[in-house]
Scaffold this active site. Structure first.
Site, PDB file in Angstrom:
ATOM      1  CG  HIS A 134      -1.926   1.014   1.291  1.00  0.00           C
ATOM      2  ND1 HIS A 134      -1.783   2.369   1.342  1.00  0.00           N
ATOM      3  CD2 HIS A 134      -3.366   0.733   0.464  1.00  0.00           C
ATOM      4  CE1 HIS A 134      -3.026   2.912   1.167  1.00  0.00           C
ATOM      5  NE2 HIS A 134      -4.038   2.095   0.613  1.00  0.00           N
ATOM      6  CG  ASP A 190      -8.699  -3.975  -2.906  1.00  0.00           C
ATOM      7  OD1 ASP A 190      -9.807  -3.742  -2.734  1.00  0.00           O
ATOM      8  OD2 ASP A 190      -7.649  -3.336  -3.286  1.00  0.00           O
TER       9      ASP A 190
HETATM   10  N1  ACO Z   1       3.914  -7.770  -4.780  1.00  0.00           N
HETATM   11  C1  ACO Z   1       5.419  -7.701  -4.917  1.00  0.00           C
HETATM   12  N2  ACO Z   1       6.185  -6.682  -4.839  1.00  0.00           N
HETATM   13  C2  ACO Z   1       5.593  -5.428  -4.544  1.00  0.00           C
HETATM   14  C3  ACO Z   1       4.119  -5.416  -4.207  1.00  0.00           C
HETATM   15  C4  ACO Z   1       3.170  -6.506  -4.355  1.00  0.00           C
HETATM   16  N3  ACO Z   1       2.095  -6.631  -4.309  1.00  0.00           N
HETATM   17  N4  ACO Z   1       3.711  -4.138  -3.880  1.00  0.00           N
HETATM   18  C5  ACO Z   1       5.036  -3.399  -3.880  1.00  0.00           C
HETATM   19  N5  ACO Z   1       5.931  -4.065  -4.209  1.00  0.00           N
HETATM   20  C6  ACO Z   1       7.452  -3.670  -4.264  1.00  0.00           C
HETATM   21  C7  ACO Z   1       7.824  -3.164  -5.484  1.00  0.00           C
HETATM   22  O1  ACO Z   1       8.347  -3.873  -6.609  1.00  0.00           O
HETATM   23  C8  ACO Z   1       8.802  -2.275  -5.011  1.00  0.00           C
HETATM   24  O2  ACO Z   1      10.145  -2.929  -4.865  1.00  0.00           O
HETATM   25  P1  ACO Z   1      11.512  -2.229  -5.174  1.00  0.00           P
HETATM   26  O3  ACO Z   1      11.510  -1.322  -4.109  1.00  0.00           O
HETATM   27  O4  ACO Z   1      12.509  -3.319  -4.912  1.00  0.00           O
HETATM   28  O5  ACO Z   1      11.371  -1.602  -6.647  1.00  0.00           O
HETATM   29  C9  ACO Z   1       8.667  -1.866  -3.438  1.00  0.00           C
HETATM   30  O6  ACO Z   1       7.608  -3.005  -3.137  1.00  0.00           O
HETATM   31  C10 ACO Z   1       7.672  -0.451  -3.536  1.00  0.00           C
HETATM   32  O7  ACO Z   1       6.482  -0.369  -4.371  1.00  0.00           O
HETATM   33  P2  ACO Z   1       6.068   0.706  -5.178  1.00  0.00           P
HETATM   34  O8  ACO Z   1       5.292   0.145  -6.262  1.00  0.00           O
HETATM   35  O9  ACO Z   1       7.086   1.708  -5.382  1.00  0.00           O
HETATM   36  O10 ACO Z   1       4.930   1.137  -3.972  1.00  0.00           O
HETATM   37  P3  ACO Z   1       3.917   2.024  -4.557  1.00  0.00           P
HETATM   38  O11 ACO Z   1       3.467   2.950  -3.127  1.00  0.00           O
HETATM   39  O12 ACO Z   1       4.128   2.993  -5.610  1.00  0.00           O
HETATM   40  O13 ACO Z   1       2.424   1.000  -4.777  1.00  0.00           O
HETATM   41  C11 ACO Z   1       0.878  -0.468  -4.725  1.00  0.00           C
HETATM   42  C12 ACO Z   1       1.598   0.554  -3.937  1.00  0.00           C
HETATM   43  C13 ACO Z   1       0.219  -0.046  -6.050  1.00  0.00           C
HETATM   44  C14 ACO Z   1      -0.499  -0.625  -3.972  1.00  0.00           C
HETATM   45  C15 ACO Z   1       1.624  -1.527  -4.746  1.00  0.00           C
HETATM   46  O14 ACO Z   1       1.928  -1.955  -3.651  1.00  0.00           O
HETATM   47  C16 ACO Z   1       0.945  -2.570  -5.581  1.00  0.00           C
HETATM   48  O15 ACO Z   1       1.078  -2.636  -6.848  1.00  0.00           O
HETATM   49  N6  ACO Z   1       0.325  -3.669  -4.855  1.00  0.00           N
HETATM   50  C17 ACO Z   1      -0.391  -4.792  -5.643  1.00  0.00           C
HETATM   51  C18 ACO Z   1      -1.822  -4.107  -6.076  1.00  0.00           C
HETATM   52  C19 ACO Z   1      -2.874  -3.815  -5.163  1.00  0.00           C
HETATM   53  O16 ACO Z   1      -3.000  -4.643  -4.029  1.00  0.00           O
HETATM   54  N7  ACO Z   1      -3.723  -2.670  -4.923  1.00  0.00           N
HETATM   55  C20 ACO Z   1      -4.657  -2.335  -4.185  1.00  0.00           C
HETATM   56  C21 ACO Z   1      -4.028  -1.283  -3.102  1.00  0.00           C
HETATM   57  S1  ACO Z   1      -5.173  -0.874  -1.838  1.00  0.00           S
HETATM   58  C22 ACO Z   1      -6.347   0.052  -2.801  1.00  0.00           C
HETATM   59  O17 ACO Z   1      -6.168   0.917  -3.502  1.00  0.00           O
HETATM   60  C23 ACO Z   1      -7.823   0.202  -2.243  1.00  0.00           C
END
Ligand code: ACO
Length: 437
Positions: A314, A371
């Protein structure tokens, strides 16, 4: 007028040996911000912040969340307490009005919800021309923006002072529920079921979804309570992607329906509200391929796979999402009470257990988000997977409405218009087509 953060001093920015004073602000929960709104006038500089990770777009008195401590409060009330003791409609009133309704206010609000639940028959015709397999989110967004054609009093002057805030709010809340149920009936190829005046908000929705002329349906009290809780968990979440879309589009002074339709479109994305559908598809696929959880975790860690563990991570929560905690308990309780044994719940729990022990997830502070467990409860209700994000939209609607009102009542608000750093080619000389290489 919304309360404004206190100015508690100045921050100093030193650039090329020149110092700039920038106001330092503090909110009621001691959150601090440097106000850079005049920085460009003073220095010619802008700030760059992809994804607005560290940028406040407004001051707001609606929702407080602390992602480090896992705190979420609507108008000061902890979400845990509201989920336990309140109903969705009461929370909707709270978000929009800033106070819990008394008996009289609640009665009027409920009455208006009942009064506004029908769709104009001409709108009901629209559904007929969508293809059978149309995604309900596509229908939902189109229908919501269509409401502006049927209620033009909000279209030209988006803040009609003569329009009662309760009428605007209940009309949209009530009609969104009917539109959502109709879009499901359309995709199922079944006749529409009209709202009933004797049923409350959540029971009414379940009835419109699941009853049919050939099979009467009695909404189960466990499911009615569960739906209330799930909608409350989604009701607002400060400046997330869809709410920011509502505010950004709303800042151009479009009507409420157009702004909310923009929010619905943003919510549809798999990185945002669309993740609940993706989680269920992921769990189903793991199940169908033999339930190898470790393989999926390895894939999520592999940056080349392009796969992420859906329902994990998140932008603001760097600890367990408080909504996910409630959703998990709720899912367990509902399945228990209904005597359902869902193998996908076991897979979800195993995934969580493995991820929370894994260094990759620990070091990045990736926990289940809202979610991750909600879809399993929707599934127990009989809601098909492609309707999960629609349910999220119904839940989030009071938040979008409250934020839209707040935006329009904040004299400090301006049209949303970020800047950029241009990295393209410098000025070129135009060459006539015949002379081009
Ligand atoms: N699975 C694997 N790796 C992940 C995940 C995941 N679900 N989420 C984040 N990471 C990793 C990224 O690859 C990144 O790694 P790095 O630092 O080595 O490059 C690090 O964690 C940070 O991730 P970002 O994408 O920079 O974080 P951001 O805050 O931009 O994204 C998000 C947040 C979009 C929710 C992300 O965690 C994600 O894609 N999760 C899966 C989709 C999801 O569940 N979305 C619902 C969110 S809740 C809502 O909106 C109601």
């Amino acid at each position: 007028m919304i309360p404004q953060a206190a100015k508690i001093g100045d921050a100093k920015l030193l650039v090329d040996g020149k110092s700039y004073d920038l106001p330092l602000l503090e909110g009621t929960e001691k959150e601090r911000a440097i106000d850079i709104s005049r920085l460009r006038d003073q220095s010619g500089l802008i700030t760059l912040d992809y994804g607005f990770k560290n940028t406040g777009s407004c001051q707001s008195a609606i929702t407080f969340l602390d992602g480090e401590q896992g705190i979420l409060r609507y108008r000061g009330y902890p979400v845990e307490e509201l989920a336990e003791k309140s109903r969705f409609v009461e929370v909707a009133y709270l978000l929009v009005h800033g106070k819990l309704p008394n008996v009289r206010e609640n009665d009027r609000f409920s009455q208006l919800l009942t009064q506004h639940s029908m769709l104009h028959e001409d709108m009901a015709q629209f559904f007929k021309n969508y293809p059978e397999n149309a995604h309900p989110m596509a229908i939902l967004s189109a229908m919501v923006v269509s409401l502006s054609a049927f209620y033009p009093e909000l279209s030209q002057d988006q803040q009609n002072p003569d329009e009662d805030i309760d009428i605007t709010t209940t009309r949209l809340l009530s009609k969104l529920r009917t539109i959502a149920a109709f879009s499901y009936k359309k995709s199922a190829g079944e006749p529409f079921v009209y709202p009933r005046h004797d049923l409350k908000y959540c029971a009414n929705f379940l009835n419109m979804m699941f009853s049919s002329p050939v099979s009467p349906y009695e909404p189960h009290p466990v499911l009615v309570k569960a739906l209330n809780v799930l909608l409350i968990l989604h009701a607002d979440h400060e400046q997330n992607c869809s709410t920011s879309a509502v505010r950004l589009v709303g800042s151009a002074k479009v009507n409420l329906y157009a702004a909310v339709a923009a929010g619905i479109c943003a919510l549809w994305g798999p990185l945002h509200g669309g993740a609940n559908q993706e989680v269920m598809e992921m769990l189903q696929s793991i199940h169908d391929h033999g339930g190898d959880v470790e393989k999926v975790i390895a894939q999520a860690k592999d940056k080349n796979s392009g796969f992420r563990l859906m329902g994990f991570g998140h932008r603001v929560y760097k600890t367990y999402d408080p909504r996910a905690k409630i959703a998990k308990q709720l899912c367990d309780a509902v399945l228990n009470k209904l005597g359902i044994n869902d193998p996908l719940l076991d897979i979800a729990k195993k995934l969580e257990e493995h991820a929370l022990k894994d260094d990759y997830f620990i070091s990045r502070k990736l926990y289940p988000n809202v979610d991750f467990y909600t879809g399993l409860t929707y599934r127990a209700m009989g809601v098909p997977t492609n309707m999960f994000t629609v349910l999220f939209a119904i839940g989030r609607l009071p938040g979008w409405i409250a934020q839209w009102y707040e935006l329009h009542n904040d004299p400090a608000q301006k049209i949303g218009r970020p800047r950029q750093i241009y990295t393209g080619v410098n000025q070129q000389k135009f060459v006539p087509m015949a002379e081009r290489a």
